[in-house]
Motif scaffolding. Structure first.
Motif, mmCIF file in Angstrom:
data_model
loop_
_atom_site.group_PDB
_atom_site.id
_atom_site.type_symbol
_atom_site.label_atom_id
_atom_site.label_comp_id
_atom_site.label_asym_id
_atom_site.label_seq_id
_atom_site.Cartn_x
_atom_site.Cartn_y
_atom_site.Cartn_z
ATOM 1 N N GLY A 173 1.142 -1.275 -0.094
ATOM 2 C CA GLY A 173 -0.154 -0.296 -0.214
ATOM 3 C C GLY A 173 0.397 1.567 -0.045
ATOM 4 N N ASP A 174 1.601 1.260 0.781
ATOM 5 C CA ASP A 174 2.442 2.828 0.881
ATOM 6 C C ASP A 174 4.569 2.430 0.573
ATOM 7 O OD1 ASP A 174 2.731 5.366 1.831
ATOM 8 O OD2 ASP A 174 3.515 5.074 3.322
ATOM 9 N N SER A 175 4.178 1.364 -0.565
ATOM 10 C CA SER A 175 5.670 1.729 -1.156
ATOM 11 C C SER A 175 6.286 2.417 -1.836
ATOM 12 C CB SER A 175 5.902 -0.386 -1.983
ATOM 13 O OG SER A 175 4.885 0.067 -3.088
ATOM 14 N N PRO A 176 7.036 2.673 -1.915
ATOM 15 C CA PRO A 176 7.784 3.531 -3.235
ATOM 16 C C PRO A 176 7.434 3.244 -4.973
ATOM 17 C CG PRO A 176 9.557 2.317 -2.577
ATOM 18 C CD PRO A 176 8.435 1.630 -1.366
ATOM 19 N N TYR A 177 7.183 2.307 -5.548
ATOM 20 C CA TYR A 177 6.360 1.289 -5.938
ATOM 21 C C TYR A 177 5.181 2.537 -6.459
ATOM 22 C CZ TYR A 177 10.437 -2.149 -5.797
ATOM 23 O OH TYR A 177 10.987 -2.527 -4.366
ATOM 24 N N VAL A 178 4.487 2.560 -5.620
ATOM 25 C CA VAL A 178 3.381 2.845 -5.485
ATOM 26 C C VAL A 178 3.386 4.427 -5.576
ATOM 27 C CG1 VAL A 178 1.040 3.325 -4.944
ATOM 28 C CG2 VAL A 178 1.661 0.684 -4.249
ATOM 29 N N ARG A 179 3.984 5.042 -5.224
ATOM 30 C CA ARG A 179 4.120 6.503 -5.127
ATOM 31 C C ARG A 179 4.719 7.106 -6.177
ATOM 32 N NH1 ARG A 179 6.396 5.126 0.801
ATOM 33 N NH2 ARG A 179 8.180 6.146 0.015
ATOM 34 N N LEU A 180 5.232 5.977 -6.802
ATOM 35 C CA LEU A 180 6.606 6.078 -7.812
ATOM 36 C C LEU A 180 5.413 6.458 -8.836
ATOM 37 C CD1 LEU A 180 8.728 7.609 -9.927
ATOM 38 C CD2 LEU A 180 9.450 4.704 -9.704
ATOM 39 N N VAL A 181 4.748 5.946 -9.142
ATOM 40 C CA VAL A 181 3.734 5.343 -10.312
ATOM 41 C C VAL A 181 2.485 6.908 -9.763
ATOM 42 C CG1 VAL A 181 1.663 3.971 -11.227
ATOM 43 C CG2 VAL A 181 3.791 2.891 -11.026
ATOM 44 N N ASP A 182 1.495 6.652 -8.672
ATOM 45 C CA ASP A 182 0.676 7.824 -9.153
ATOM 46 C C ASP A 182 1.946 8.692 -8.989
ATOM 47 O OD1 ASP A 182 -0.483 5.946 -7.727
ATOM 48 O OD2 ASP A 182 -0.989 6.619 -5.572
ATOM 49 N N LEU A 183 2.969 9.680 -8.560
ATOM 50 C CA LEU A 183 3.669 10.353 -8.709
ATOM 51 C C LEU A 183 3.647 10.906 -10.818
ATOM 52 C CD1 LEU A 183 6.356 10.558 -6.173
ATOM 53 C CD2 LEU A 183 4.165 12.465 -6.079
ATOM 54 N N LEU A 184 4.262 9.879 -11.288
ATOM 55 C CA LEU A 184 3.899 9.559 -13.117
ATOM 56 C C LEU A 184 3.403 10.207 -13.307
ATOM 57 C CD1 LEU A 184 6.143 6.362 -13.487
ATOM 58 C CD2 LEU A 184 7.048 9.094 -13.301
ATOM 59 N N LEU A 185 1.979 9.790 -13.145
ATOM 60 C CA LEU A 185 0.635 10.078 -13.622
ATOM 61 C C LEU A 185 0.016 11.672 -12.943
ATOM 62 C CD1 LEU A 185 -1.385 6.804 -12.276
ATOM 63 C CD2 LEU A 185 -0.557 7.198 -15.351
ATOM 64 N N GLY A 186 0.155 12.013 -11.713
ATOM 65 C CA GLY A 186 0.294 12.889 -11.144
ATOM 66 C C GLY A 186 0.815 14.007 -12.402
ATOM 67 N N LYS A 187 2.296 14.138 -12.852
ATOM 68 C CA LYS A 187 3.122 14.516 -13.171
ATOM 69 C C LYS A 187 2.419 15.376 -14.664
ATOM 70 C CE LYS A 187 7.080 17.072 -15.227
ATOM 71 N NZ LYS A 187 7.577 18.259 -14.480
ATOM 72 N N ALA A 188 1.779 13.997 -15.048
ATOM 73 C CA ALA A 188 0.860 13.805 -16.934
ATOM 74 C C ALA A 188 -0.889 14.898 -16.091
ATOM 75 C CB ALA A 188 0.013 12.812 -16.867
ATOM 76 N N VAL A 189 -0.556 14.741 -14.927
ATOM 77 C CA VAL A 189 -1.754 15.569 -14.956
ATOM 78 C C VAL A 189 -1.002 17.401 -15.198
ATOM 79 C CG1 VAL A 189 -3.854 16.314 -13.997
ATOM 80 C CG2 VAL A 189 -3.246 13.819 -14.068
ATOM 81 N N GLU A 190 -0.563 17.458 -14.638
ATOM 82 C CA GLU A 190 -0.057 18.437 -14.253
ATOM 83 C C GLU A 190 0.435 19.714 -15.582
ATOM 84 O OE1 GLU A 190 2.390 19.742 -10.980
ATOM 85 O OE2 GLU A 190 1.405 18.780 -9.298
ATOM 86 N N LEU A 191 1.279 18.708 -15.914
ATOM 87 C CA LEU A 191 1.016 19.040 -17.839
ATOM 88 C C LEU A 191 0.292 18.744 -18.711
ATOM 89 C CD1 LEU A 191 4.852 16.595 -17.995
ATOM 90 C CD2 LEU A 191 4.770 19.003 -17.478
ATOM 91 N N GLY A 192 -0.823 19.209 -18.124
ATOM 92 C CA GLY A 192 -1.904 18.893 -19.193
ATOM 93 C C GLY A 192 -1.763 18.114 -20.291
ATOM 94 N N ALA A 193 -1.153 16.314 -19.699
ATOM 95 C CA ALA A 193 -0.893 15.746 -21.083
ATOM 96 C C ALA A 193 -2.279 15.045 -21.326
ATOM 97 C CB ALA A 193 0.135 14.669 -20.546
ATOM 98 N N THR A 194 -1.832 14.685 -22.817
ATOM 99 C CA THR A 194 -3.048 13.654 -23.038
ATOM 100 C C THR A 194 -2.739 12.280 -22.783
ATOM 101 O OG1 THR A 194 -2.434 13.705 -25.706
ATOM 102 C CG2 THR A 194 -4.458 15.342 -24.844
ATOM 103 N N ASP A 195 -1.462 12.040 -22.848
ATOM 104 C CA ASP A 195 -0.885 10.595 -22.318
ATOM 105 C C ASP A 195 -0.189 10.355 -21.542
ATOM 106 O OD1 ASP A 195 -3.024 8.720 -24.918
ATOM 107 O OD2 ASP A 195 -2.107 11.388 -25.508
ATOM 108 N N ILE A 196 0.427 8.989 -21.277
ATOM 109 C CA ILE A 196 1.262 9.124 -21.226
ATOM 110 C C ILE A 196 2.448 7.652 -21.145
ATOM 111 C CG2 ILE A 196 1.125 8.374 -18.215
ATOM 112 C CD1 ILE A 196 3.296 8.942 -16.910
ATOM 113 N N HIS A 197 3.109 7.278 -21.591
ATOM 114 C CA HIS A 197 4.831 6.192 -22.905
ATOM 115 C C HIS A 197 5.546 6.038 -21.676
ATOM 116 C CE1 HIS A 197 2.208 6.692 -26.463
ATOM 117 N NE2 HIS A 197 1.948 8.463 -25.640
ATOM 118 N N VAL A 198 5.168 5.083 -21.237
ATOM 119 C CA VAL A 198 6.103 4.707 -20.361
ATOM 120 C C VAL A 198 6.979 3.007 -21.407
ATOM 121 C CG1 VAL A 198 6.849 2.673 -18.250
ATOM 122 C CG2 VAL A 198 5.132 4.598 -18.410
ATOM 123 N N GLU A 199 8.189 3.434 -21.821
ATOM 124 C CA GLU A 199 8.456 2.327 -22.508
ATOM 125 C C GLU A 199 9.835 2.153 -22.046
ATOM 126 O OE1 GLU A 199 7.315 5.295 -26.503
ATOM 127 O OE2 GLU A 199 9.091 5.562 -25.077
#
Length: 558
Positions: A173-199
């Motif tokens: 529940g509170d692992s750094p992996y969870v926080r990392l993915v949440d932050l990556l998605l949050g970054k997309a929202v703040e940038l106004g992105a329409t898509d995030i690509h993890v490649e």
């Protein structure tokens, strides 16, 4: 949005003709169950938009309403108000006029805030009204994220690498992996992105964000995190974590700073592992209302009038990612009412709209557009939305629905509005049937807007003047702008996108020409005589108003 003086908001909107007594009764009943503000409920029901409520409240306060995206903002004015004060009070400074500061406020009747702003800046305050969402978006443009999300991503990365050896699972529940993915998605929202690509690549995992139609480089993640990040994405999206050989689709419901974002996730196996693309479906972007689409006044009046037709078919055309869904959702929102039965067939359902029965296409299970459309006709609908006409059977059923008293909306992929006519003919639709049912065709594209933070006026080069083909008088009245590049736009000079349109009305003469199988260029000539403006002309009009650039026009519609 409601203010202290808007306790009678329902009565105000009713008196203004924006809602009906039935709408008010429905919203009040909903308020009794949820406790939400009345304005928020009316927006959620699709009865009115935030902008419509804002204009009414501005009228009550006796101040003008403005759209911050369309205002010229003086940097000197912005520097007068601390970001903390602006964010807390929901205000944004626009201009300095002598000893007066023009201040946009979400609550123009907050006298305490006005007095505080005056004391803080040493200026007299002239109040204008802007929506809360408009102010928040502009604050983000100028001041960025107060949470410093990049630093938090770096911290989560360091924790994730440190914890990897300890065997922490991706689902913890509170692992750094969870926080990392949440932050990556949050970054997309703040940038106004329409898509995030993890490649995944050979040595790193690359994150990229699609912003204003272009991919922008994000964080590069260490390769050793690939397994746990893939697992975390799959858990969030409801995918099969044990299957990595075939593509999968999933969905994530994500909350970020009070905003609910729906993400549609797709995985795809590659030689270096599974790549993920998440499309962000943000209600703020999808439900802009008819006035927010960016149509000219004349075109908007024609579109609004055609939406009032009791039957027929309205088609929206353009390439993938041209804003067709936003146009259709705004039209459906405009028509949505308790006494109207509306049913949609979508692939996928991009946002759930209240009071509308939305069907999700499931091709693998046999739920196709054609099969769904047959079933819809037995559901007693008034208005039907078919996400896309892909084949002859769906086209025939849509035309039949329009012939039998329904108002039908759908999309196609053609280069311009008139291209829909031969496209449907290729699908086997007889011209006389299209002539009998067609109401209008909307063709559209998206162009990047000039960054409001760093935009400056400019003059076209002699080559550009020749390309424009305008006389001296037209050029003298034009305002050409460009973006110098700044942190807000990642030094691109562009921020946000705006739609450009071509609107072909099915007038009596156009209908007759369709039935007679007239050449498309002849139909275009008649439509232009009747006032139709081409995609290029609509884009040029926005260039001349300083909304976008000649370079962008040539890239998209030349």
């Amino acid at each position: 949005m409601e203010t202290k003086s808007a306790g009678r908001l329902g009565d105000i909107l009713l008196a203004a003709g924006l809602i009906s007594p039935e709408h008010l009764e429905l919203a009040l009943r909903e308020q009794g169950q949820t406790g939400e503000k009345l304005g928020a409920i009316l927006q959620r029901l699709g009865v009115v938009t935030e902008k419509e409520i804002a204009r009414i409240l501005a009228s009550q306060a006796g101040v003008p309403h403005v759209s911050l995206r369309e205002e010229w903002i003086q940097r000197e004015a912005v520097d007068l108000i601390p970001p903390d004060f602006a964010e807390q009070e929901r205000v944004f400074p626009l201009a300095i006029r002598g000893k007066t500061l023009v201040l946009a406020m979400a609550n123009p009747l907050d006298l305490e805030c006005i007095d505080a702003a005056g004391r803080l800046t040493g200026h007299y305050i002239e109040v204008v009204h802007a929506t809360d969402g408009d102010i928040q978006a502009t604050l983000q443009q100028y001041f960025g994220s107060r949470s410093d999300i990049d630093a938090r991503i770096d911290a989560a990365l360091a924790s994730a690498r440190a914890n990897l050896a300890a065997g922490a699972r991706a689902a913890d529940g509170d692992s750094p992996y969870v926080r990392l993915v949440d932050l990556l998605l949050g970054k997309a929202v703040e940038l106004g992105a329409t898509d995030i690509h993890v490649e995944p690549e050979e040595k790193v995992i690359r994150c990229r964000y699609r912003i204003d139609g272009r991919l922008r480089q994000g964080h590069s993640l260490p390769k050793e995190l690939q397994s746990v990040l893939v697992t975390r994405f799959k858990i969030l999206a409801g995918m099969n974590i044990s299957e990595s050989r075939v593509p999968q689709d999933g969905r994530i419901l994500f909350a970020h700073e009070g905003r609910k974002i729906d993400l549609r996730v797709s995985s795809f196996p590659t030689v270096h592992g599974e790549t993920f693309v998440a499309r962000l479906l943000d209600k703020q972007n999808l439900l802009v209302g008819l006035a927010g689409l960016g149509m000219s006044k004349k075109m908007l009046a024609a579109f609004t009038r055609d939406l009032g037709r009791p039957n027929g078919i309205i088609l929206v055309t353009g390439p993938t990612g041209s804003g067709k869904t936003t146009t259709l959702y705004s039209a459906m929102q405009h028509l949505n009412a308790p006494d109207v039965k509306m049913i949609t067939l979508e692939d996928p359902v991009e946002y759930e709209l209240p009071l509308i029965n939305q069907g999700q296409i499931q091709t693998a299970q046999g739920f196709t557009f054609a099969r769904g459309l047959r079933a819809i006709l037995r559901q007693d609908p008034d208005i039907i939305l078919v996400g896309e006409i892909r084949d002859q059977e769906t086209a025939s059923l849509a035309i039949r629905a329009a012939l039998t008293g329904h108002l039908v909306f759908s999309t196609l992929h053609t280069n311009d509005a008139v291209g829909v006519i031969p496209r449907l003919a290729d699908m086997g639709i007889e011209p006389y049937l299209l002539s009998a049912t067609l109401v209008a065709i909307v063709a559209q594209r998206l162009v990047r807007g000039v960054c409001p933070v760093c935009r400056v006026t400019t003059e076209p080069t002699p080559e550009q003047r020749e390309l424009l083909g305008l006389d001296a008088a037209a050029l003298a009245e034009a305002t050409f702008t460009t973006g110098k590049g700044c942190p807000s736009c990642n030094d691109t000079g562009y921020k946000g996108r705006l739609a450009v349109f071509e609107y072909l009305q099915a007038t009596e003469q156009v209908r007759r020409m369709i039935a007679e199988r007239a050449p498309t260029d002849a139909i275009v000539a008649v439509a232009r005589e009747q006032g139709m403006r081409s995609l290029r002309e609509d884009t040029l009009a926005k260039v001349l108003r300083g909304k976008t650039t000649l370079t962008e026009m040539m890239r998209v519609v030349a």
